[in-house]
Scaffold this motif. Structure first.
Motif, PDB file in Angstrom:
ATOM      1  N   VAL A  46       0.834  -1.206   0.000  1.00 26.96           N
ATOM      2  CA  VAL A  46       0.000   0.000   0.000  1.00 26.96           C
ATOM      3  C   VAL A  46       0.867   1.254   0.000  1.00 26.96           C
ATOM      4  N   LEU A  47       1.917   1.274   0.825  1.00 31.52           N
ATOM      5  CA  LEU A  47       2.782   2.453   0.884  1.00 31.52           C
ATOM      6  C   LEU A  47       3.556   2.647  -0.416  1.00 31.52           C
ATOM      7  N   ILE A  51       4.322   5.576  -5.625  1.00 33.86           N
ATOM      8  CA  ILE A  51       4.233   5.647  -7.087  1.00 33.86           C
ATOM      9  C   ILE A  51       3.229   6.710  -7.504  1.00 33.86           C
ATOM     10  N   GLN A  52       2.104   6.777  -6.792  1.00 31.99           N
ATOM     11  CA  GLN A  52       1.091   7.767  -7.136  1.00 31.99           C
ATOM     12  C   GLN A  52       1.585   9.183  -6.862  1.00 31.99           C
ATOM     13  N   ILE A  83      -5.464  10.098   4.808  1.00 34.08           N
ATOM     14  CA  ILE A  83      -6.599   9.181   4.632  1.00 34.08           C
ATOM     15  C   ILE A  83      -6.105   7.753   4.466  1.00 34.08           C
ATOM     16  N   LEU A  84      -5.060   7.591   3.661  1.00 29.10           N
ATOM     17  CA  LEU A  84      -4.510   6.248   3.454  1.00 29.10           C
ATOM     18  C   LEU A  84      -3.951   5.683   4.750  1.00 29.10           C
ATOM     19  N   MET A  85      -3.207   6.501   5.504  1.00 23.50           N
ATOM     20  CA  MET A  85      -2.623   6.014   6.748  1.00 23.50           C
ATOM     21  C   MET A  85      -3.704   5.679   7.771  1.00 23.50           C
ATOM     22  N   CYS A 139       9.650   4.877   2.223  1.00 25.69           N
ATOM     23  CA  CYS A 139       8.371   5.345   1.676  1.00 25.69           C
ATOM     24  C   CYS A 139       7.759   6.427   2.565  1.00 25.69           C
ATOM     25  N   LEU A 140       7.785   6.215   3.872  1.00 23.36           N
ATOM     26  CA  LEU A 140       7.233   7.209   4.790  1.00 23.36           C
ATOM     27  C   LEU A 140       8.020   8.517   4.739  1.00 23.36           C
TER      28      LEU A 140
END
Length: 724
Positions: free
Chosen positions: A365-366, A371-372, A388-390, A430-431
């Motif tokens: 997911v991360l 990539i997005q 929102i994703l987190m 990623c974070l």
């Protein structure tokens, strides 16, 4: 020598030794030609002629066929091996041509369709060897094999020919990845172009069938799990061809952008747990551009050349995954209470969630969000809000990891990836990227910024604050610089890229880092491995009031009654120790950090060595080595080594009794980075470091300078213990 089996044994011996065949090659071809079950042998001395009292008659034809198929595989390997003498290779190649003229491909294809699983598997493997050999030396595709694959992929999901077909396709595609002579686009097109429409239609049929609520795969399909597992292996192999070889073949592009996203539907389908686990692992490897890492001969270094088509396909996959997350896909991901052992039985007593699928889901997911974000910078896609994703991700984690309240959200990285250091570093990277590219998370800090405003910031609430993640990482390795050095030298982690990015962040975000360290120090539950409270009996777990200015989150270095079974202070990816904590809470954890596999300090110039002495090698310690280097480290940590005959001295309380001398989190973190800088610099001077670390050393020196300018040793008031 009469009989088939003795002749085959003699031929087997010659092939293993790569010896010349003195017999007539036509006779050898007739001897090697396999027979279908139920057909009489072509040799007059048939199997029955060699069937004695010790050989059961019903098993002889099957065993002879298996032996012949194995000999054909050995023949192909020896004919392809450059170590085989040239004239012998020519002889073996001529024998293979005679076997092809006899039409053994059609026979092997029919053997692949038998109900005998062993015979079908060996025949499928032998057919794959033969196909690769013909592609490599004759530059043509075996027509019988291609027709067999096209026919099988057009069958219903319950067809018996699907597994041998998919197994052979996987093996042939892997051959393109492992053999450089086969890495030609024209050869690959000869195989993949005819399969393009058939494969996509077959996979869509399987997904539609399994998505039907009324389907009962165990009753209608003989081998549903084996079929799906082979199908996922083929998907990963095709993605590896796309990412590793940079081949813009239509089928490989469709697999990455259209077929692989459909596998997300398998999570909610009635398929075995290990198939769903394989889906998550394949998805993770594809998003990380590491598809095929389990079967490639050596790690490949991906080229950094811009590939717009590949980026577009990855963006499509990432967008599909993030869209599914928004619709609640994470709540459908199963996480078993224990490892599934890929369909086997696990009788172990270790409790806790399956951290493999848990970590792979989070990392997928991360990585999709990263990539997005990358594509959103160029205006190609609309970026999903990271907070929102987190929120979805933390809800998923809290469902499977029983966190104790109150809890710091950034702790999830350490809890979910305590057994997988490479994935932990990927998540940390990623974070960090998400923090740097999100203005609401990464705002310039000011000198008047309060601790409460830092702690209530969106980066902390979403569990993505890079300073907390870095400090938790150092805590998990007991602030041991040698572990970080292992990460830097290893080619299996992205620690170098992550560390460089984080050190650049520290240059402009140092005040926020200091405030975060101060909050760590004020937390009564966070004990860096160098902290020693006294007297020991004051470390109570009884319920006491919590002060309003004390930020609380669980202790990562002392055992907690969580279902995740992990050591108190074992370095990530290293041997776990189960020694009980000492009363001081300091000596054991520090000594645990010193028990390392390789001592990099052994390359340091000793004071006892002469100036012209020759440099010594890096020494691996064993149980019988002396403790000279350990004593040096203990002196640096201001610890005393206790002799076996004298008990360790207990710390004494100072006059006043309400303060404890603490080497704060900031000091321990900076000291760890300074030790890392010293070790890297020492190895670089001795030309033992694998690459040029000049840029890294400059960044480490800058951090040391910031610490000297703003730092200082803290003497903190002792906080009462928190509720547990």
């Amino acid at each position: 020598m009469e009989g088939v089996i003795p002749n085959l044994r003699e031929l087997h011996k010659k092939l293993l030794e790569a010896s010349p065949l003195h017999e007539d090659l036509h006779t050898c071809a007739a001897l090697l030609a396999p027979c279908l079950p139920g057909e009489p042998a072509k040799d007059s001395g048939s199997e029955l002629a060699v069937c004695g009292e010790n050989v059961p008659v019903p098993w002889v034809p099957r065993d002879v066929t298996l032996l012949k198929l194995s000999l054909i595989q050995i023949l192909i390997i020896k004919a392809d091996n450059l170590c085989t003498k040239r004239h012998i290779r020519c002889q073996y190649s001529h024998l293979l041509e005679l076997l092809q003229q006899a039409g053994i491909e059609a026979t092997i294809v029919r053997l692949s369709n038998t109900s005998d699983k062993v015979l079908s598997h060996i025949a499928s493997k032998c057919l794959s060897y033969l196909v690769l050999y013909q592609l490599k030396y004759q530059h043509e595709v075996n027509a019988h094999w291609l027709q067999f694959c096209l026919f099988s992929l057009c069958q219903d999901p319950g067809s018996r020919t699907l597994i041998p077909c998919l197994t052979s396709l996987v093996y042939v595609c892997k051959g393109f990845l492992t053999d450089e002579k086969l890495q030609k686009a024209d050869l690959l097109l000869m195989i993949l172009v005819p399969l393009e429409n058939v494969f996509e239609r077959h996979f869509s049929t399987v997904i539609t069938y399994l998505s039907n609520p009324s389907c009962q795969p165990l009753a209608l399909v003989e081998e549903p799990s084996g079929h799906l597992s082979c199908l996922l292996d083929l998907i990963e192999t095709l993605v590896a061809l796309r990412t590793q070889l940079k081949l813009n073949v239509s089928l490989c592009k469709q697999v990455l952008s259209a077929i692989l996203p459909q596998t997300l539907n398998l999570i909610s389908s009635p398929v075995p747990y290990f198939v769903k686990k394989q889906v998550i692992l394949v998805l993770k490897r594809c998003l990380l551009c590491k598809a095929g890492e389990d079967f490639l001969p050596s790690p490949r270094i991906l080229s950094h050349q811009q590939d717009a088509m590949l980026d577009k396909d990855m963006a499509a996959l990432a967008g599909t995954l993030l869209g599914a997350v928004q619709e609640g896909w994470l709540l459908q991901v199963p996480v078993s209470d224990r490892s599934s052992s890929f369909g086997g039985v696990n009788d172990g007593s270790e409790l806790g969630p399956d951290l493999v699928i848990l970590g792979a889901t989070c990392l997928s997911v991360l990585k999709a969000l990263e990539i997005q974000v990358h594509n959103g910078e160029s205006g190609q896609t609309e970026v999903l809000a990271p907070d929102i994703l987190m929120a979805h991700l933390l809800k998923f984690l809290k469902r499977h990891i029983e966190w104790k309240e109150p809890v710091h959200p950034c702790e999830w990285v350490s809890l979910a990836f305590i057994e997988q250091d490479d994935d932990m570093l990927e998540v940390a990277k990623c974070l960090l990227k998400m923090y740097q590219h999100n203005p609401s998370l990464c705002s310039p800090s000011t000198s008047c910024e309060s601790e409460n405003s830092i702690w209530s910031g969106s980066s902390h609430r979403s569990g993505s604050d890079p300073h907390c993640v870095f400090l938790f990482l150092l805590s998990n390795v007991s602030f041991d610089s040698s572990v970080l050095l292992d990460f830097l030298i290893s080619s299996e982690t992205c620690f170098l890229e992550y560390l460089v990015r984080y050190l650049k962040l520290l240059k402009c975000d140092w005040p926020r880092f200091r405030l975060t360290c101060s909050l760590f120090d004020k937390s009564r539950n966070f004990h860096p491995s160098g902290v020693s409270f006294h007297p020991p009996q004051e470390q109570s777990v009884k319920a006491t009031p919590i002060q309003s200015d004390c930020i609380c989150f669980p202790n990562l270095l002392l055992p907690t009654p969580m279902e995740i079974s992990r050591p108190a202070s074992s370095p990530v990816g290293h041997t776990k120790h189960s020694t009980p904590p000492s009363p001081s809470g300091c000596v054991n954890s520090s000594m645990g950090a010193l028990q390392r596999l390789v001592d990099y300090d052994s390359s340091e110039d000793s004071e006892s060595e002469s100036a012209d002495s020759e440099q010594g090698p890096v020494i691996a310690h064993s149980a019988g080595d002396d403790g000279t280097d350990i004593d040096k480290h203990m002196k640096r940590l201001e610890l005393k080594a206790h002799s076996p005959t004298s008990p360790p001295s207990q710390p004494s309380a100072q006059a006043g009794g309400n303060t404890c001398h603490v080497q704060g989190t900031q000091q321990r973190a900076v000291q760890c980075l300074e030790d890392l800088q010293e070790a890297v610099n020492r190895l670089h001077r001795k030309k033992l470091f694998p690459y040029n670390p000049s840029a890294l050393l400059r960044l480490l020196s800058h951090v040391s300078g910031l610490s000297t300018e703003y730092g200082g040793t803290h003497v903190l008031p002792e906080q009462p213990p928190n509720k547990i």
